[in-house]
Design an enzyme around this catalytic site. Structure first.
Site, short mmCIF file in Angstrom:
data_model
loop_
_atom_site.label_atom_id
_atom_site.label_comp_id
_atom_site.label_asym_id
_atom_site.label_seq_id
_atom_site.Cartn_x
_atom_site.Cartn_y
_atom_site.Cartn_z
N CYS A 135 0.73 -1.15 0.09
CA CYS A 135 -0.08 0.03 -0.06
C CYS A 135 0.87 1.28 0.08
CB CYS A 135 -0.88 -0.03 1.03
SG CYS A 135 -1.88 1.28 1.36
N CYS A 138 -0.29 3.88 2.01
CA CYS A 138 -0.26 4.06 3.63
C CYS A 138 1.15 4.10 3.92
CB CYS A 138 -0.55 2.42 3.99
SG CYS A 138 -2.09 1.87 3.40
N ASP A 139 2.14 3.62 3.12
CA ASP A 139 3.63 3.37 3.69
C ASP A 139 4.58 4.12 2.84
OD1 ASP A 139 2.75 1.54 5.29
OD2 ASP A 139 3.10 -0.39 4.14
C1 LIG Z 1 0.02 -3.95 6.09
C2 LIG Z 1 -1.20 -2.95 5.73
C3 LIG Z 1 -1.02 -1.78 6.23
C4 LIG Z 1 -1.73 -0.65 5.86
N1 LIG Z 1 -1.71 0.44 6.19
C5 LIG Z 1 -2.75 1.54 6.26
C6 LIG Z 1 -2.56 2.93 6.63
O1 LIG Z 1 -1.33 3.25 7.02
N2 LIG Z 1 -3.62 3.70 6.52
C7 LIG Z 1 -4.75 3.32 6.07
O2 LIG Z 1 -5.67 4.16 5.81
N3 LIG Z 1 -5.00 2.13 5.36
C8 LIG Z 1 -3.89 1.09 5.58
N4 LIG Z 1 -4.15 -0.29 5.03
C9 LIG Z 1 -5.27 -0.46 4.42
C10 LIG Z 1 -6.56 -0.65 5.39
O3 LIG Z 1 -6.27 -1.69 6.56
C11 LIG Z 1 -7.85 -1.27 4.84
O4 LIG Z 1 -7.92 -0.45 3.79
C12 LIG Z 1 -9.03 -1.50 5.72
O5 LIG Z 1 -8.47 -2.24 6.88
C13 LIG Z 1 -10.04 -2.07 4.98
O6 LIG Z 1 -11.14 -2.36 6.19
P1 LIG Z 1 -12.32 -3.31 5.84
O7 LIG Z 1 -13.24 -3.41 7.13
O8 LIG Z 1 -12.99 -3.16 4.91
O9 LIG Z 1 -11.48 -4.64 5.59
P2 LIG Z 1 -10.78 -5.46 6.60
O10 LIG Z 1 -9.74 -4.70 7.27
O11 LIG Z 1 -9.98 -6.53 5.54
O12 LIG Z 1 -11.56 -6.35 7.61
C14 LIG Z 1 -12.35 -7.41 7.18
C15 LIG Z 1 -12.41 -8.15 8.31
O13 LIG Z 1 -13.42 -9.28 7.77
C16 LIG Z 1 -13.36 -10.61 8.23
N5 LIG Z 1 -13.90 -11.62 7.38
C17 LIG Z 1 -13.46 -11.62 6.19
N6 LIG Z 1 -14.36 -12.85 5.77
C18 LIG Z 1 -15.05 -12.99 6.70
C19 LIG Z 1 -16.30 -14.13 6.85
N7 LIG Z 1 -16.55 -14.85 5.92
N8 LIG Z 1 -16.85 -14.13 7.89
C20 LIG Z 1 -16.52 -13.51 9.09
N9 LIG Z 1 -15.19 -12.44 8.88
C21 LIG Z 1 -14.85 -12.19 7.98
C22 LIG Z 1 -11.73 -10.64 8.34
O14 LIG Z 1 -11.00 -11.53 9.21
C23 LIG Z 1 -11.39 -9.13 8.70
O15 LIG Z 1 -11.16 -9.12 10.14
C24 LIG Z 1 -3.16 -1.15 5.38
C25 LIG Z 1 -3.23 -2.49 4.94
C26 LIG Z 1 -2.27 -3.23 5.17
C27 LIG Z 1 -2.72 -4.80 4.78
#
Ligand SMILES: Cc1cc2nc3c(=O)[nH]c(=O)nc-3n(C[C@H](O)[C@H](O)[C@H](O)COP(=O)(O)OP(=O)(O)OC[C@H]3O[C@@H](n4cnc5c(N)ncnc54)[C@H](O)[C@@H]3O)c2cc1C
Length: 310
Positions: A135, A138-139
């Protein structure tokens, strides 16, 4: 089957799901969050978040996740450790199938997120956060005035290279073909002194120094077989994302890449079912946009339930 009929069931407890649950619970809806791992999602896998508003400096993602969870629970949202395996969404009562049984709810907010596609190299996972990033938004700031490579040839890779060229001393864009897949508009934007495109090349090995951090990559030209080493501080992998939407196949419309087709209003096309966060088609996948989607989805869910009652 659990007896209780929840007002709202939220799939996934990343920032989108946690925010959706917070807004639903605060609106007085009985709310359950189903999370297959632990709350926080991708956010909880990084200890360096610099761009979430209200948290100046570097914030630990795990701590931010814990704060979001506590805030949602303080308004009465419940969290269950369960993986949703499939959905039955016809009719007014939606059914979420988990290994531990079925959960029923009057509406569903899907927030299962996505995961970045990896290169599949042996030391890639160990170097994540130590020079390997998925990302640039992010980084990128951690690589100011350094030399980095972006791996990929699509719009995201091109956009990442352009973005990083404004921060880094030098950016290599490594693509396995002789032509970018990215839209034509990037061709001009990439014509910068500090951007070099390395064509027809794949990463054969990520090199690391004695401190266990990225020190470069070894590339192989797929046409000639020649190898070449680049000295780098960081490698940004931009070869796509894998949305975690398999469990919803056949029940909720998905696009060709597997993302929910829901737009900014989070409506999936199935009445009473909303999609928030990285799992839906959108231009920017970040914590702040996931949280925003969660709030919009909860608002839409509340309106849907009110309509149902009339
Ligand atoms: C290493 C890393 C660093 C990052 N750094 C930043 C940053 O500095 N700033 C920033 O803004 N963004 C950052 N991001 C991006 C950010 O984390 C994501 O955009 C954000 O977390 C997305 O949120 P979400 O809730 O849509 O999905 P996710 O964070 O992917 O959460 C989805 C959740 O759903 C759960 N899940 C999936 N399928 C199922 C199922 N069938 N049943 C039950 N549970 C399920 C998963 O286990 C997970 O906990 C980073 C991402 C990564 C990987």
């Amino acid at each position: 089957m659990e007896e209780r009929l929840w007002d709202a069931a939220v799939v996934g407890a990343g920032p989108a799901g946690l925010t959706a649950a917070l807004y639903c619970a605060r609106a007085g809806l009985s709310t359950v969050m189903l999370e297959k791992l632990s709350p926080g999602g991708q956010m909880a896998t990084t200890n360096e978040i610099e761009n979430y508003p209200g948290f100046p400096g570097v914030t630990d993602g795990f701590e931010l996740a814990d704060r979001m969870r506590r805030q949602a629970e303080s308004f009465g949202a419940s969290q269950r450790s369960a993986e949703v395996l499939s959905l039955r969404l016809e009719g007014a009562e939606k059914v979420l199938v988990t290994k531990a049984g079925e959960i029923r709810a009057r509406c569903v907010i899907l927030a299962p997120g996505a995961a970045p596609r990896e290169l599949g190299l042996p030391n890639e996972a160990a170097l994540r956060g130590k020079g390997v990033s998925y990302c640039a938004t992010c980084d990128g700031a951690f690589y100011r005035k350094k030399t980095v490579a972006v791996i990929g040839g699509g719009d995201t890779a091109a956009a990442d290279a352009v973005f990083l060229s404004g921060l880094c001393e030098k950016v290599y864009l490594v693509h396995r073909r002789g032509k970018l897949r990215a839209s034509g508009s990037y061709a001009k934007k990439l014509q910068k002194e500090n951007v070099e495109i390395v064509w027809d090349s794949v990463v054969e090995e990520i090199l690391e120094n004695e401190k266990g951090r990225v020190s470069g990559v070894r590339l192989r030209n797929v046409k000639t077989g020649e190898t070449r080493a680049l000295t780098l501080s960081g490698v940004f992998v931009a070869v796509g994302n894998i949305p975690a939407t398999d469990f919803a196949k056949g029940a909720v419309p998905l696009d060709e890449a597997g993302y929910f087709t829901a737009g900014e209003d989070t409506q999936t096309g199935v009445p009473g079912v909303f999609a928030a966060g990285d799992c839906r088609r959108k231009p920017l996948r970040q914590i702040v946009t996931a949280a925003a989607d969660g709030a919009v989805a909860a608002y839409a869910a509340e309106a849907y339930l009110q309509d149902q009652q009339q």
